[in-house]
Design a protein around this motif. Structure first.
Motif, PDB file in Angstrom:
ATOM      1  N   LEU A  57       0.398 146.062   9.605  1.00  0.00           N
ATOM      2  CA  LEU A  57       1.380 146.955   8.980  1.00  0.00           C
ATOM      3  C   LEU A  57       2.152 147.745  10.030  1.00  0.00           C
ATOM      4  CD1 LEU A  57      -0.616 148.346   5.912  1.00  0.00           C
ATOM      5  CD2 LEU A  57       1.390 146.845   5.856  1.00  0.00           C
ATOM      6  N   ARG A  58       1.451 148.179  11.060  1.00  0.00           N
ATOM      7  CA  ARG A  58       2.100 148.932  12.147  1.00  0.00           C
ATOM      8  C   ARG A  58       3.159 148.073  12.834  1.00  0.00           C
ATOM      9  NH1 ARG A  58       4.001 153.330  14.692  1.00  0.00           N
ATOM     10  NH2 ARG A  58       3.854 153.138  16.930  1.00  0.00           N
ATOM     11  N   VAL A  59       2.826 146.836  13.157  1.00  0.00           N
ATOM     12  CA  VAL A  59       3.772 145.934  13.825  1.00  0.00           C
ATOM     13  C   VAL A  59       4.938 145.611  12.891  1.00  0.00           C
ATOM     14  CG1 VAL A  59       4.046 143.605  14.775  1.00  0.00           C
ATOM     15  CG2 VAL A  59       2.075 144.978  15.419  1.00  0.00           C
ATOM     16  N   TYR A  60       4.648 145.422  11.615  1.00  0.00           N
ATOM     17  CA  TYR A  60       5.704 145.101  10.647  1.00  0.00           C
ATOM     18  C   TYR A  60       6.671 146.269  10.469  1.00  0.00           C
ATOM     19  CZ  TYR A  60       7.987 143.918   6.251  1.00  0.00           C
ATOM     20  OH  TYR A  60       8.923 143.664   5.281  1.00  0.00           O
ATOM     21  N   ILE A  61       6.132 147.490  10.372  1.00  0.00           N
ATOM     22  CA  ILE A  61       6.986 148.663  10.166  1.00  0.00           C
ATOM     23  C   ILE A  61       7.841 148.945  11.400  1.00  0.00           C
ATOM     24  CG2 ILE A  61       6.923 151.179   9.865  1.00  0.00           C
ATOM     25  CD1 ILE A  61       4.459 150.698   8.027  1.00  0.00           C
ATOM     26  N   VAL A  62       7.224 148.841  12.583  1.00  0.00           N
ATOM     27  CA  VAL A  62       7.939 149.139  13.820  1.00  0.00           C
ATOM     28  C   VAL A  62       8.889 148.002  14.201  1.00  0.00           C
ATOM     29  CG1 VAL A  62       7.609 149.620  16.290  1.00  0.00           C
ATOM     30  CG2 VAL A  62       6.094 150.640  14.636  1.00  0.00           C
ATOM     31  N   GLN A  63       8.594 146.777  13.735  1.00  0.00           N
ATOM     32  CA  GLN A  63       9.367 145.588  14.095  1.00  0.00           C
ATOM     33  C   GLN A  63       9.431 145.418  15.613  1.00  0.00           C
ATOM     34  OE1 GLN A  63      10.972 143.220  11.945  1.00  0.00           O
ATOM     35  NE2 GLN A  63       9.615 144.202  10.485  1.00  0.00           N
ATOM     36  N   GLY A  64       8.254 145.442  16.231  1.00  0.00           N
ATOM     37  CA  GLY A  64       8.186 145.292  17.681  1.00  0.00           C
ATOM     38  C   GLY A  64       6.777 144.974  18.126  1.00  0.00           C
ATOM     39  N   PHE A  65       6.546 145.108  19.430  1.00  0.00           N
ATOM     40  CA  PHE A  65       5.246 144.888  20.060  1.00  0.00           C
ATOM     41  C   PHE A  65       4.744 143.460  19.842  1.00  0.00           C
ATOM     42  CE2 PHE A  65       5.513 149.428  19.230  1.00  0.00           C
ATOM     43  CZ  PHE A  65       5.301 149.932  20.503  1.00  0.00           C
ATOM     44  N   TYR A  66       5.668 142.500  19.929  1.00  0.00           N
ATOM     45  CA  TYR A  66       5.294 141.097  19.713  1.00  0.00           C
ATOM     46  C   TYR A  66       4.514 140.533  20.902  1.00  0.00           C
ATOM     47  CZ  TYR A  66       8.631 141.617  15.924  1.00  0.00           C
ATOM     48  OH  TYR A  66       9.291 142.062  14.801  1.00  0.00           O
ATOM     49  N   PRO A 148       9.761 134.303  17.025  1.00  0.00           N
ATOM     50  CA  PRO A 148       9.422 132.966  16.495  1.00  0.00           C
ATOM     51  C   PRO A 148       8.971 131.969  17.572  1.00  0.00           C
ATOM     52  CG  PRO A 148      11.417 133.776  15.453  1.00  0.00           C
ATOM     53  CD  PRO A 148      11.095 134.724  16.562  1.00  0.00           C
ATOM     54  N   ILE A 149       9.509 132.104  18.791  1.00  0.00           N
ATOM     55  CA  ILE A 149       9.072 131.207  19.878  1.00  0.00           C
ATOM     56  C   ILE A 149       7.610 131.486  20.227  1.00  0.00           C
ATOM     57  CG2 ILE A 149       9.412 130.673  22.325  1.00  0.00           C
ATOM     58  CD1 ILE A 149      12.377 131.021  21.892  1.00  0.00           C
ATOM     59  N   LEU A 150       7.246 132.776  20.303  1.00  0.00           N
ATOM     60  CA  LEU A 150       5.855 133.134  20.590  1.00  0.00           C
ATOM     61  C   LEU A 150       4.922 132.626  19.500  1.00  0.00           C
ATOM     62  CD1 LEU A 150       6.055 136.786  21.959  1.00  0.00           C
ATOM     63  CD2 LEU A 150       5.700 134.682  23.238  1.00  0.00           C
ATOM     64  N   LEU A 155       0.846 128.768  17.667  1.00  0.00           N
ATOM     65  CA  LEU A 155       0.380 127.784  16.687  1.00  0.00           C
ATOM     66  C   LEU A 155       0.084 126.442  17.341  1.00  0.00           C
ATOM     67  CD1 LEU A 155       2.672 128.524  13.610  1.00  0.00           C
ATOM     68  CD2 LEU A 155       0.199 128.875  13.779  1.00  0.00           C
ATOM     69  N   VAL A 156       0.955 126.002  18.273  1.00  0.00           N
ATOM     70  CA  VAL A 156       0.707 124.752  19.005  1.00  0.00           C
ATOM     71  C   VAL A 156      -0.582 124.856  19.803  1.00  0.00           C
ATOM     72  CG1 VAL A 156       1.565 123.295  20.883  1.00  0.00           C
ATOM     73  CG2 VAL A 156       3.123 124.051  19.082  1.00  0.00           C
ATOM     74  N   LEU A 157      -0.771 125.992  20.471  1.00  0.00           N
ATOM     75  CA  LEU A 157      -1.984 126.210  21.255  1.00  0.00           C
ATOM     76  C   LEU A 157      -3.220 126.228  20.364  1.00  0.00           C
ATOM     77  CD1 LEU A 157      -2.790 126.819  24.213  1.00  0.00           C
ATOM     78  CD2 LEU A 157      -2.654 129.239  23.640  1.00  0.00           C
ATOM     79  N   PHE A 158      -3.132 126.884  19.205  1.00  0.00           N
ATOM     80  CA  PHE A 158      -4.250 126.969  18.271  1.00  0.00           C
ATOM     81  C   PHE A 158      -4.627 125.589  17.745  1.00  0.00           C
ATOM     82  CE2 PHE A 158      -5.786 127.351  13.881  1.00  0.00           C
ATOM     83  CZ  PHE A 158      -6.899 128.158  14.083  1.00  0.00           C
ATOM     84  N   ILE A 159      -3.620 124.814  17.321  1.00  0.00           N
ATOM     85  CA  ILE A 159      -3.894 123.491  16.756  1.00  0.00           C
ATOM     86  C   ILE A 159      -4.505 122.564  17.803  1.00  0.00           C
ATOM     87  CG2 ILE A 159      -2.779 121.417  15.817  1.00  0.00           C
ATOM     88  CD1 ILE A 159      -0.817 123.373  14.395  1.00  0.00           C
TER      89      ILE A 159
END
Length: 200
Positions: A57-66, A148-150, A155-159
């Motif tokens: 929620l914190r990341v979503y509200i701030v829209q940052g810290f990716y 989206p690139i991150l 996801l590629v790394l996880f799979i």
């Protein structure tokens, strides 16, 4: 003059010892809480889910810290692999000792021992989410990136990592989870036997 200097040093020593004593007391209290929470598996994981939700929620509200979130995701993946891996890698054991067959019936069953136990896995995840949450309050860590690139790269790394782990499980025939496995209970005495033994 010397007395004043000595008084200053003793005050510093007293303050340092007070800080050390306070940090030891806090650490003992923290360790006591951890020890009491060890058998409470469900409550521990609910607590972790709450922390993860607060972070999301914190990341979503701030829209940052990716970047922080990406680093957290890599760390979670590393912990997950250690949690799903056996303590002794059968591939390395096979290379060093060679394949071995059980010689007695008691050697055939070997319980799965994790490289990273469940409690340490939970504790490391909780600390990671708390640390990442604290970092979101410092604007220096909010590096502008195209998220989206991150996400795609993670996801590629996880799979690929999970595919390799599943192939390892299939090859060496181990399952890191206990649910769904057959459980054996101790043999209970039959009621007729108990009645016969109680009679004179």
């Amino acid at each position: 003059m010397k007395m004043g200097g000595g008084a200053g040093v003793s005050d510093d020593n007293t303050a340092a010892s007070a800080v050390t004593e306070f940090s030891h007391a806090v650490w003992r209290r923290y360790q006591h809480i951890l020890d009491k929470s060890t058998p409470l598996v469900l409550y521990r994981w609910i607590f972790l889910a709450a922390i993860a939700l607060i972070y999301a929620l914190r990341v979503y509200i701030v829209q940052g810290f990716y970047i922080i979130t990406y680093g957290l995701g890599i760390y979670i993946l590393q912990l997950l692999i250690a949690f799903l891996s056996p303590q002794v890698d059968p591939e390395i054991q096979e290379l060093t000792d060679g394949p071995a067959l059980p010689t007695r019936g008691s050697e055939e069953f070997r319980p799965f021992v994790r490289r990273l136990p469940e409690f340490k896995f939970w504790h490391s995840l909780a600390k990671a989410f708390c640390f990442a949450l604290v970092l979101t309050f410092f604007s220096a860590f909010d590096v502008p990136v195209f998220w989206p690139i991150l996400l795609f790269y993670w996801l590629v790394l996880f799979i690929s990592t999970m595919k390799r782990q599943i192939m390892h499980m299939v090859k060496y025939k181990y399952v890191p989870f206990s649910f769904g496995k057959q459980r054996y209970n101790g043999k209970k005495a039959a009621p007729s036997d108990e009645a016969n033994t109680s009679r004179p």
